[in-house]
Design an enzyme around this catalytic site. Structure first.
Site, short mmCIF file in Angstrom:
data_model
loop_
_atom_site.label_atom_id
_atom_site.label_comp_id
_atom_site.label_asym_id
_atom_site.label_seq_id
_atom_site.Cartn_x
_atom_site.Cartn_y
_atom_site.Cartn_z
N GLY A 59 0.79 -1.22 0.00
CA GLY A 59 0.00 0.00 0.00
C GLY A 59 0.83 1.27 0.00
O GLY A 59 0.30 2.35 0.27
N THR A 61 2.32 3.13 -2.46
CA THR A 61 1.93 4.17 -3.42
C THR A 61 0.59 4.78 -3.05
O THR A 61 0.37 5.99 -3.26
CB THR A 61 1.89 3.59 -4.84
OG1 THR A 61 3.13 2.92 -5.13
CG2 THR A 61 1.65 4.66 -5.88
N THR A 117 10.89 4.90 1.97
CA THR A 117 11.89 3.85 2.10
C THR A 117 11.19 2.53 2.40
O THR A 117 10.08 2.51 2.92
CB THR A 117 12.90 4.17 3.22
OG1 THR A 117 13.90 3.13 3.27
CG2 THR A 117 12.23 4.23 4.58
N HIS A 118 11.87 1.45 2.05
CA HIS A 118 11.41 0.10 2.43
C HIS A 118 12.34 -0.50 3.48
O HIS A 118 12.25 -1.69 3.79
CB HIS A 118 11.37 -0.82 1.21
CG HIS A 118 10.26 -0.52 0.25
ND1 HIS A 118 9.00 -0.20 0.66
CD2 HIS A 118 10.24 -0.51 -1.12
CE1 HIS A 118 8.23 0.00 -0.41
NE2 HIS A 118 8.96 -0.17 -1.49
N MET A 222 0.24 -1.93 -10.28
CA MET A 222 -0.96 -2.05 -9.47
C MET A 222 -1.79 -3.19 -10.03
O MET A 222 -2.26 -3.12 -11.16
CB MET A 222 -1.74 -0.73 -9.47
CG MET A 222 -0.99 0.38 -8.79
SD MET A 222 -1.94 1.91 -8.73
CE MET A 222 -0.75 2.98 -7.91
N LYS A 224 -4.49 -5.98 -8.20
CA LYS A 224 -5.90 -6.07 -7.82
C LYS A 224 -6.29 -5.15 -6.68
O LYS A 224 -7.43 -4.72 -6.58
CB LYS A 224 -6.26 -7.52 -7.45
CG LYS A 224 -6.13 -8.50 -8.61
CD LYS A 224 -6.52 -9.91 -8.17
CE LYS A 224 -6.43 -10.89 -9.33
NZ LYS A 224 -6.80 -12.27 -8.92
#
Length: 262
Positions: A59, A61, A117-118, A222, A224
């Protein structure tokens, strides 16, 4: 707004290959991120930075677009000024030259900046702990961020909660940001950030990324946007096994639980 480049500036991606993971402090990162780790670790956060930290495909974006809509007073035209990665630089992203890294984009962005960031909690550049920032979402590192939320100004969000009642969760984000939110603007943000609209928005759907890096013909960025699609993928035994793992890994976390369906 399009990111137009001259022919001389267009990178040659003919030799681009999928990156291999390299461990940094026991965490597997893309090899180009690991190669630039010294630069990333030395990144200087600013006092008014806002950092959105999530696990990939959780989630990210969506919350980026919600935050930008709040910051722009619910004006979709202002949010269309540039693709997501230019509006909110991805700090740990390093692409082939002459494309800018997320760090380079962040350095030239005027304050106040919103960044992404991840990284898990233990790999966040230390300058951020001296500033204010925001996180949310799921992964193996959710527990680390959950435990940090009581010591730092962190808003912890859940994808399922936003799917269930986006207006309610957007109000939480607005309150966290100190933004006064009117009902007309709230309705505009809810409409603008529906999954269908986000998927069709070239400023949010990453369709501007070169196909050798992200091939939308194979799978769109993106997909589903649904909650509970795991039922189409997992067997009963696999679901029970995952429940056991989650119970073990999240046990004793002080109320950290996740919904897997609505």
């Amino acid at each position: 707004m399009m990111d137009l480049r001259s022919e001389e500036e267009v990178p040659n991606f003919s030799d681009f290959k999928r990156l291999k993971p390299v461990e940094v402090e026991g965490v597997p990162l893309a090899s180009n991120t690991a190669e630039n780790w010294g630069l990333l670790w030395a990144f200087a956060a600013r006092p008014d930075d806002l950092l959105i930290c999530t696990y990939p495909k959780a989630g990210t974006t969506w919350i980026q677009e919600i935050v930008d809509m709040l910051q722009q007073g619910g004006d979709p035209q202002k949010c269309a000024r540039a693709p997501t990665d230019k509006r909110m630089p991805f700090l740990d992203l390093f692409l082939p030259k002459p494309m800018n890294s997320g760090l380079e984009d962040a350095e030239v962005l005027p304050s106040p900046r919103t960044l992404k960031t991840h990284l898990p909690v233990q790999l966040l550049p230390p300058s951020f702990w001296e500033q204010k920032f925001m996180w949310g979402s799921w992964s193996d590192h959710v527990r680390g961020w959950w435990e940090a939320k009581d010591q730092h100004p962190i808003l912890y969000l859940f994808y399922e909660d936003i799917k269930e009642d986006p207006a309610r969760e957007i109000r939480k984000v607005a309150q966290f940001l100190g933004i006064e939110l009117t009902e007309p603007v709230l309705k505009q943000i809810v409409q603008h950030t529906t999954f269908e609209n986000m998927k069709a928005n070239p400023m949010a759907n990453y369709s501007s990324i070169p196909s050798c890096i992200m091939d939308h013909a194979v799978s769109p960025f993106m997909r589903k946007g649904a909650v509970g699609n795991w039922k189409e993928q997992f067997t009963v035994a696999q679901s029970e096994r995952l429940d056991e793992i989650c119970a073990r890994e999240l046990g004793g976390s002080g109320g950290l639980t996740f919904r897997t369906q609505l």
